[in-house]
Write a protein that holds these residues in place. Structure first.
Motif, PDB file in Angstrom:
ATOM      1  N   THR A  43       0.802  -1.218   0.000  1.00 21.74           N
ATOM      2  CA  THR A  43       0.000   0.000   0.000  1.00 21.74           C
ATOM      3  C   THR A  43       0.841   1.276   0.000  1.00 21.74           C
ATOM      4  O   THR A  43       0.578   2.187  -0.777  1.00 21.74           O
ATOM      5  CB  THR A  43      -0.951   0.008   1.214  1.00 21.74           C
ATOM      6  OG1 THR A  43      -1.803  -1.138   1.129  1.00 21.74           O
ATOM      7  CG2 THR A  43      -1.801   1.266   1.226  1.00 21.74           C
ATOM      8  N   ASP A  44       1.825   1.357   0.863  1.00 20.77           N
ATOM      9  CA  ASP A  44       2.569   2.607   0.994  1.00 20.77           C
ATOM     10  C   ASP A  44       3.730   2.749   0.016  1.00 20.77           C
ATOM     11  O   ASP A  44       4.464   3.738   0.063  1.00 20.77           O
ATOM     12  CB  ASP A  44       3.074   2.774   2.433  1.00 20.77           C
ATOM     13  CG  ASP A  44       1.933   3.103   3.394  1.00 20.77           C
ATOM     14  OD1 ASP A  44       1.015   3.819   2.983  1.00 20.77           O
ATOM     15  OD2 ASP A  44       1.975   2.632   4.544  1.00 20.77           O
ATOM     16  N   ASP A  45       3.898   1.795  -0.876  1.00 21.19           N
ATOM     17  CA  ASP A  45       4.946   1.903  -1.895  1.00 21.19           C
ATOM     18  C   ASP A  45       4.850   3.212  -2.673  1.00 21.19           C
ATOM     19  O   ASP A  45       5.854   3.898  -2.898  1.00 21.19           O
ATOM     20  CB  ASP A  45       4.851   0.744  -2.888  1.00 21.19           C
ATOM     21  CG  ASP A  45       5.924  -0.298  -2.674  1.00 21.19           C
ATOM     22  OD1 ASP A  45       7.013   0.061  -2.206  1.00 21.19           O
ATOM     23  OD2 ASP A  45       5.677  -1.470  -2.983  1.00 21.19           O
ATOM     24  N   LEU A  46       3.652   3.547  -3.094  1.00 22.83           N
ATOM     25  CA  LEU A  46       3.476   4.742  -3.917  1.00 22.83           C
ATOM     26  C   LEU A  46       3.754   6.007  -3.113  1.00 22.83           C
ATOM     27  O   LEU A  46       4.405   6.946  -3.594  1.00 22.83           O
ATOM     28  CB  LEU A  46       2.066   4.773  -4.518  1.00 22.83           C
ATOM     29  CG  LEU A  46       1.736   5.948  -5.451  1.00 22.83           C
ATOM     30  CD1 LEU A  46       2.804   6.140  -6.517  1.00 22.83           C
ATOM     31  CD2 LEU A  46       0.361   5.735  -6.093  1.00 22.83           C
ATOM     32  N   LYS A  47       3.284   6.033  -1.888  1.00 26.14           N
ATOM     33  CA  LYS A  47       3.513   7.206  -1.031  1.00 26.14           C
ATOM     34  C   LYS A  47       5.005   7.434  -0.792  1.00 26.14           C
ATOM     35  O   LYS A  47       5.504   8.561  -0.896  1.00 26.14           O
ATOM     36  CB  LYS A  47       2.783   7.024   0.301  1.00 26.14           C
ATOM     37  CG  LYS A  47       2.871   8.218   1.227  1.00 26.14           C
ATOM     38  CD  LYS A  47       1.994   7.979   2.446  1.00 26.14           C
ATOM     39  CE  LYS A  47       0.535   7.852   2.037  1.00 26.14           C
ATOM     40  NZ  LYS A  47      -0.356   7.621   3.169  1.00 26.14           N
ATOM     41  N   ILE A  48       5.728   6.372  -0.484  1.00 27.80           N
ATOM     42  CA  ILE A  48       7.162   6.501  -0.254  1.00 27.80           C
ATOM     43  C   ILE A  48       7.881   6.861  -1.554  1.00 27.80           C
ATOM     44  O   ILE A  48       8.810   7.692  -1.557  1.00 27.80           O
ATOM     45  CB  ILE A  48       7.737   5.200   0.346  1.00 27.80           C
ATOM     46  CG1 ILE A  48       7.064   4.892   1.696  1.00 27.80           C
ATOM     47  CG2 ILE A  48       9.248   5.318   0.525  1.00 27.80           C
ATOM     48  CD1 ILE A  48       7.234   5.971   2.754  1.00 27.80           C
ATOM     49  N   TYR A  49       7.454   6.280  -2.647  1.00 28.26           N
ATOM     50  CA  TYR A  49       8.027   6.620  -3.957  1.00 28.26           C
ATOM     51  C   TYR A  49       7.898   8.118  -4.228  1.00 28.26           C
ATOM     52  O   TYR A  49       8.837   8.762  -4.695  1.00 28.26           O
ATOM     53  CB  TYR A  49       7.313   5.822  -5.048  1.00 28.26           C
ATOM     54  CG  TYR A  49       7.681   6.226  -6.457  1.00 28.26           C
ATOM     55  CD1 TYR A  49       8.852   5.754  -7.053  1.00 28.26           C
ATOM     56  CD2 TYR A  49       6.858   7.077  -7.197  1.00 28.26           C
ATOM     57  CE1 TYR A  49       9.196   6.125  -8.342  1.00 28.26           C
ATOM     58  CE2 TYR A  49       7.200   7.458  -8.491  1.00 28.26           C
ATOM     59  CZ  TYR A  49       8.369   6.974  -9.056  1.00 28.26           C
ATOM     60  OH  TYR A  49       8.710   7.355 -10.336  1.00 28.26           O
ATOM     61  N   ILE A  50       6.745   8.671  -3.921  1.00 26.32           N
ATOM     62  CA  ILE A  50       6.517  10.108  -4.121  1.00 26.32           C
ATOM     63  C   ILE A  50       7.547  10.925  -3.345  1.00 26.32           C
ATOM     64  O   ILE A  50       8.131  11.879  -3.876  1.00 26.32           O
ATOM     65  CB  ILE A  50       5.091  10.496  -3.695  1.00 26.32           C
ATOM     66  CG1 ILE A  50       4.071   9.897  -4.671  1.00 26.32           C
ATOM     67  CG2 ILE A  50       4.932  12.018  -3.623  1.00 26.32           C
ATOM     68  CD1 ILE A  50       2.631   9.996  -4.198  1.00 26.32           C
ATOM     69  N   HIS A  51       7.790  10.540  -2.107  1.00 24.80           N
ATOM     70  CA  HIS A  51       8.733  11.305  -1.290  1.00 24.80           C
ATOM     71  C   HIS A  51      10.179  11.145  -1.771  1.00 24.80           C
ATOM     72  O   HIS A  51      11.024  11.983  -1.446  1.00 24.80           O
ATOM     73  CB  HIS A  51       8.586  10.934   0.179  1.00 24.80           C
ATOM     74  CG  HIS A  51       7.389  11.566   0.831  1.00 24.80           C
ATOM     75  ND1 HIS A  51       7.363  12.889   1.207  1.00 24.80           N
ATOM     76  CD2 HIS A  51       6.159  11.058   1.136  1.00 24.80           C
ATOM     77  CE1 HIS A  51       6.176  13.180   1.737  1.00 24.80           C
ATOM     78  NE2 HIS A  51       5.432  12.089   1.697  1.00 24.80           N
ATOM     79  N   THR A  52      10.462  10.092  -2.536  1.00 26.47           N
ATOM     80  CA  THR A  52      11.797   9.984  -3.132  1.00 26.47           C
ATOM     81  C   THR A  52      11.922  10.906  -4.343  1.00 26.47           C
ATOM     82  O   THR A  52      13.043  11.284  -4.718  1.00 26.47           O
ATOM     83  CB  THR A  52      12.126   8.545  -3.585  1.00 26.47           C
ATOM     84  OG1 THR A  52      11.289   8.164  -4.684  1.00 26.47           O
ATOM     85  CG2 THR A  52      11.953   7.554  -2.441  1.00 26.47           C
ATOM     86  N   LYS A  53      10.816  11.251  -4.947  1.00 26.41           N
ATOM     87  CA  LYS A  53      10.830  12.083  -6.157  1.00 26.41           C
ATOM     88  C   LYS A  53      10.608  13.565  -5.850  1.00 26.41           C
ATOM     89  O   LYS A  53      11.086  14.432  -6.582  1.00 26.41           O
ATOM     90  CB  LYS A  53       9.746  11.609  -7.136  1.00 26.41           C
ATOM     91  CG  LYS A  53       9.958  10.190  -7.648  1.00 26.41           C
ATOM     92  CD  LYS A  53      11.277  10.065  -8.383  1.00 26.41           C
ATOM     93  CE  LYS A  53      11.527   8.667  -8.902  1.00 26.41           C
ATOM     94  NZ  LYS A  53      12.852   8.551  -9.571  1.00 26.41           N
ATOM     95  N   GLU A  54       9.873  13.865  -4.796  1.00 30.09           N
ATOM     96  CA  GLU A  54       9.595  15.247  -4.423  1.00 30.09           C
ATOM     97  C   GLU A  54      10.640  15.745  -3.427  1.00 30.09           C
ATOM     98  O   GLU A  54      11.226  14.967  -2.679  1.00 30.09           O
ATOM     99  CB  GLU A  54       8.204  15.359  -3.790  1.00 30.09           C
ATOM    100  CG  GLU A  54       7.059  14.932  -4.704  1.00 30.09           C
ATOM    101  CD  GLU A  54       6.721  15.976  -5.751  1.00 30.09           C
ATOM    102  OE1 GLU A  54       7.029  17.174  -5.533  1.00 30.09           O
ATOM    103  OE2 GLU A  54       6.139  15.605  -6.798  1.00 30.09           O
ATOM    104  N   LYS A  55      10.858  17.034  -3.403  1.00 31.77           N
ATOM    105  CA  LYS A  55      11.788  17.617  -2.446  1.00 31.77           C
ATOM    106  C   LYS A  55      11.214  17.538  -1.036  1.00 31.77           C
ATOM    107  O   LYS A  55       9.998  17.478  -0.847  1.00 31.77           O
ATOM    108  CB  LYS A  55      12.069  19.077  -2.802  1.00 31.77           C
ATOM    109  CG  LYS A  55      12.825  19.262  -4.113  1.00 31.77           C
ATOM    110  CD  LYS A  55      13.063  20.738  -4.399  1.00 31.77           C
ATOM    111  CE  LYS A  55      13.815  20.934  -5.703  1.00 31.77           C
ATOM    112  NZ  LYS A  55      14.034  22.375  -6.014  1.00 31.77           N
ATOM    113  N   ALA A  56      12.090  17.546  -0.041  1.00 29.07           N
ATOM    114  CA  ALA A  56      11.645  17.597   1.351  1.00 29.07           C
ATOM    115  C   ALA A  56      10.719  18.799   1.524  1.00 29.07           C
ATOM    116  O   ALA A  56      10.940  19.856   0.933  1.00 29.07           O
ATOM    117  CB  ALA A  56      12.837  17.706   2.287  1.00 29.07           C
TER     118      ALA A  56
END
Length: 218
Positions: free
Chosen positions: A76-89
């Protein structure tokens, strides 16, 4: 403030009917429309990470989108974590079942911001964390995963997730990917919790993030 929503029908543990049988996907995405519409009403910019189907279904409700049709998503959280790897802090992810009643305010002085803290309920038919924790205990999780403790009474709901800076973000994401890889390699092939409808990310993300915060005193 920009809010980032996400959904994909290709997340593996959505299989078996959670969101991808009959009209369940449409039912969930209709809720996204309400959530996005409300967020825009309060002045938030909306960015959406989605599969082909969800991008088309929600057209007109987001300001920009990223297509993740071909991204492998196991839990489930794969996509959410992926987003945070692509977006800036500083990026803010939000779940589509959160309907705001006012403009969302994030305490940007905090190292990390979650939706809320929740108590683990061992007698609840809805919470799946106890099932996953019992399985992890069987495989001596504390021996293999940094900072993991089976003694927590609470977990952090990541319906809203924000990292203050790249240093903090990298700590959580690095630990998360290590834990997920270990689980998917050592446990899931034997226990097969995902086909049973068990959302293992309740422990891999929400429970484990509480462990990390406690260990690092964040």
């Amino acid at each position: 403030m920009k809010l980032i929503f996400s959904f994909s029908t290709h997340i593996s543990d959505y299989g078996g009917g959670r969101y991808t049988v009959n009209d369940r996907t449409d039912h969930v995405l209709k809720l996204y429309k309400i959530s996005m519409e409300r967020a825009k009403k309060f002045g938030h910019e909306i960015k959406f990470y989605g599969c082909n189907y969800s991008i088309d279904f929600l057209k007109g409700f987001y300001d920009s989108f990223v297509n993740v049709e071909n991204i492998q998503l196991d839990i489930t959280d794969d996509l959410k974590i992926y987003i945070h790897t692509k977006e800036k802090a500083g990026a803010v992810t939000i779940d589509g079942d959160i309907i705001l009643d006012s403009k969302l305010k994030i305490n940007k002085s905090s190292d990390i911001v979650f939706d809320r803290e929740e108590k683990i309920k061992y007698d609840s038919r809805w919470q799946q964390i106890p099932i996953v924790l019992d399985t992890l205990k069987k495989y001596q999780v504390e021996k293999y995963i940094d900072y993991f403790s089976l003694n927590e009474d609470y977990f952090y709901n990541v319906g809203i997730l924000y990292f203050k800076n790249e240093t903090i973000k990298s700590i959580f994401i690095e630990k998360w990917y290590k834990f997920k890889k270990w689980y998917m390699t050592e446990i899931e092939p034997k226990e097969k919790l995902i086909p049973k409808g068990i959302i293992v990310s309740t422990a891999i993300t929400q429970y484990y993030f509480k462990n990390i915060c406690d260990k690092l005193k964040i």
